[in-house]
Design a protein around this motif. Structure first.
Motif, PDB file in Angstrom:
ATOM      1  N   ILE A   1     -10.004  28.844  52.919  1.00 36.78           N
ATOM      2  CA  ILE A   1      -9.992  30.312  52.902  1.00 36.78           C
ATOM      3  C   ILE A   1      -8.751  30.826  52.174  1.00 36.78           C
ATOM      4  O   ILE A   1      -8.837  31.731  51.332  1.00 36.78           O
ATOM      5  N   LEU A   2      -7.591  30.240  52.477  1.00 37.60           N
ATOM      6  CA  LEU A   2      -6.352  30.669  51.826  1.00 37.60           C
ATOM      7  C   LEU A   2      -6.385  30.369  50.326  1.00 37.60           C
ATOM      8  O   LEU A   2      -5.892  31.157  49.507  1.00 37.60           O
ATOM      9  N   GLY A   3      -6.961  29.221  49.951  1.00 41.04           N
ATOM     10  CA  GLY A   3      -7.055  28.877  48.536  1.00 41.04           C
ATOM     11  C   GLY A   3      -7.875  29.897  47.763  1.00 41.04           C
ATOM     12  O   GLY A   3      -7.486  30.324  46.672  1.00 41.04           O
ATOM     13  N   VAL A   4      -9.017  30.286  48.325  1.00 38.67           N
ATOM     14  CA  VAL A   4      -9.853  31.312  47.694  1.00 38.67           C
ATOM     15  C   VAL A   4      -9.104  32.639  47.611  1.00 38.67           C
ATOM     16  O   VAL A   4      -9.138  33.333  46.587  1.00 38.67           O
ATOM     17  N   TYR A   5      -8.397  32.987  48.680  1.00 38.94           N
ATOM     18  CA  TYR A   5      -7.646  34.246  48.716  1.00 38.94           C
ATOM     19  C   TYR A   5      -6.594  34.296  47.611  1.00 38.94           C
ATOM     20  O   TYR A   5      -6.503  35.278  46.863  1.00 38.94           O
ATOM     21  N   PHE A   6      -5.784  33.237  47.491  1.00 38.48           N
ATOM     22  CA  PHE A   6      -4.721  33.234  46.487  1.00 38.48           C
ATOM     23  C   PHE A   6      -5.284  33.220  45.070  1.00 38.48           C
ATOM     24  O   PHE A   6      -4.702  33.824  44.161  1.00 38.48           O
ATOM     25  N   PHE A   7      -6.426  32.550  44.877  1.00 43.63           N
ATOM     26  CA  PHE A   7      -7.036  32.539  43.541  1.00 43.63           C
ATOM     27  C   PHE A   7      -7.509  33.936  43.160  1.00 43.63           C
ATOM     28  O   PHE A   7      -7.304  34.383  42.022  1.00 43.63           O
ATOM     29  N   ILE A   8      -8.121  34.642  44.118  1.00 40.62           N
ATOM     30  CA  ILE A   8      -8.561  36.018  43.857  1.00 40.62           C
ATOM     31  C   ILE A   8      -7.364  36.923  43.583  1.00 40.62           C
ATOM     32  O   ILE A   8      -7.395  37.756  42.675  1.00 40.62           O
ATOM     33  N   GLN A   9      -6.289  36.740  44.373  1.00 38.52           N
ATOM     34  CA  GLN A   9      -5.072  37.525  44.162  1.00 38.52           C
ATOM     35  C   GLN A   9      -4.485  37.271  42.778  1.00 38.52           C
ATOM     36  O   GLN A   9      -3.981  38.192  42.122  1.00 38.52           O
ATOM     37  N   ALA A  10      -4.534  36.014  42.322  1.00 39.19           N
ATOM     38  CA  ALA A  10      -4.007  35.678  40.999  1.00 39.19           C
ATOM     39  C   ALA A  10      -4.806  36.364  39.902  1.00 39.19           C
ATOM     40  O   ALA A  10      -4.252  36.858  38.923  1.00 39.19           O
ATOM     41  N   LYS A  11      -6.105  36.429  40.085  1.00 39.63           N
ATOM     42  CA  LYS A  11      -6.964  37.082  39.088  1.00 39.63           C
ATOM     43  C   LYS A  11      -6.705  38.586  39.035  1.00 39.63           C
ATOM     44  O   LYS A  11      -6.810  39.196  37.972  1.00 39.63           O
ATOM     45  N   ASN A  12      -6.354  39.166  40.172  1.00 37.76           N
ATOM     46  CA  ASN A  12      -6.134  40.613  40.240  1.00 37.76           C
ATOM     47  C   ASN A  12      -4.688  41.010  40.031  1.00 37.76           C
ATOM     48  O   ASN A  12      -4.344  42.175  40.129  1.00 37.76           O
ATOM     49  N   LYS A  13      -3.799  40.019  39.770  1.00 45.10           N
ATOM     50  CA  LYS A  13      -2.363  40.278  39.699  1.00 45.10           C
ATOM     51  C   LYS A  13      -2.029  41.178  38.525  1.00 45.10           C
ATOM     52  O   LYS A  13      -2.489  40.977  37.415  1.00 45.10           O
ATOM     53  N   LYS A  14      -1.205  42.196  38.788  1.00 46.95           N
ATOM     54  CA  LYS A  14      -0.789  43.130  37.731  1.00 46.95           C
ATOM     55  C   LYS A  14       0.720  43.284  37.699  1.00 46.95           C
ATOM     56  O   LYS A  14       1.255  44.347  37.430  1.00 46.95           O
ATOM     57  N   GLY A  15       1.407  42.162  37.976  1.00 44.83           N
ATOM     58  CA  GLY A  15       2.868  42.230  37.966  1.00 44.83           C
ATOM     59  C   GLY A  15       3.432  42.276  39.360  1.00 44.83           C
ATOM     60  O   GLY A  15       2.718  42.395  40.341  1.00 44.83           O
ATOM     61  N   ALA A  16       4.765  42.192  39.475  1.00 45.14           N
ATOM     62  CA  ALA A  16       5.425  42.176  40.772  1.00 45.14           C
ATOM     63  C   ALA A  16       5.341  43.536  41.432  1.00 45.14           C
ATOM     64  O   ALA A  16       5.607  44.564  40.800  1.00 45.14           O
TER      65      ALA A  16
END
Length: 207
Positions: A85-100
């Protein structure tokens, strides 16, 4: 004094056990870069509080877990689901990342709870401390020595906090690279979860 010996050995066991990159320490590092040193410290403190509880529970459950391999397998399967679950979450977050993200008082307030949540999801310290407790015969006898148990749990928490604090000091030095780190940190965390999933599957089939 037996309690002092237990404290020192468990302290360094916890310190070196947390030093390799893992879920909790990389969350601390990621928070330092994205939200500053104060928030990183709060995550470390929150995680250390939960580790204190985990170590205490590990000592109390040491005898039961050693006598019941089925419990170990259940814990590993629960960890497997959590890491997926955490792996999927972080991958989705990485795709949506728009900077710090920017700092805010609300985020500062939530960092302590974030540390506690991340540490609670990471159940590997429980069997780790159970093994150490078994080596010292702490919590595995007929009666409990509460002085040894308190020394054990306190050492586990303080040793873990020391290691997490070293991550705060290390990563705060590269604050000028925060944007780049923030961009790729979620990919790293997703990759770390994948590694933990593989390790957990291996442990399930070899337990």
């Amino acid at each position: 004094m037996e309690e002092a010996r237990i404290f020192l050995i468990v302290y360094f066991a916890a310190l070196f056990g947390v030093l390799p990159p893992g879920l909790v320490n990389m969350t601390v590092a990621k928070t330092c870069i994205e939200r500053g040193k104060k928030n990183g410290m709060l995550v470390a403190i929150g995680a250390s509080i939960v580790i204190l509880i985990q170590a205490f529970v590990a000592v109390l459950l040491a005898k039961y877990i050693f006598d019941h391999p089925f419990v170990q397998r259940v814990m590993l399967r629960a960890a497997l689901v959590i890491f997926i679950i955490l792996g999927v979450y972080f991958f989705i977050q990485a795709k949506n990342k728009k900077g710090a993200p920017s700092h805010s008082k609300k985020k500062n307030k939530n960092s302590l709870y974030k540390g506690m949540l991340i540490a609670a999801l990471n159940i590997f310290p429980i069997p780790y401390f159970c093994a150490i407790a078994g080596g010292f015969n702490v919590g595995v006898g007929v009666s409990y020595n509460w002085f040894k148990i308190i020394a054990f749990a306190a050492a586990a928490s303080l040793g873990s906090f020391t290691s997490l604090y070293l991550y705060v000091l290390s990563f705060i030095k590269i604050e000028n690279k925060a944007e780049k780190f923030a961009k790729y940190s979620n990919y790293f965390m997703a990759g770390l979860m994948l590694i933990l999933v593989i390790v957990t599957i291996f442990r399930i089939y070899n337990s």
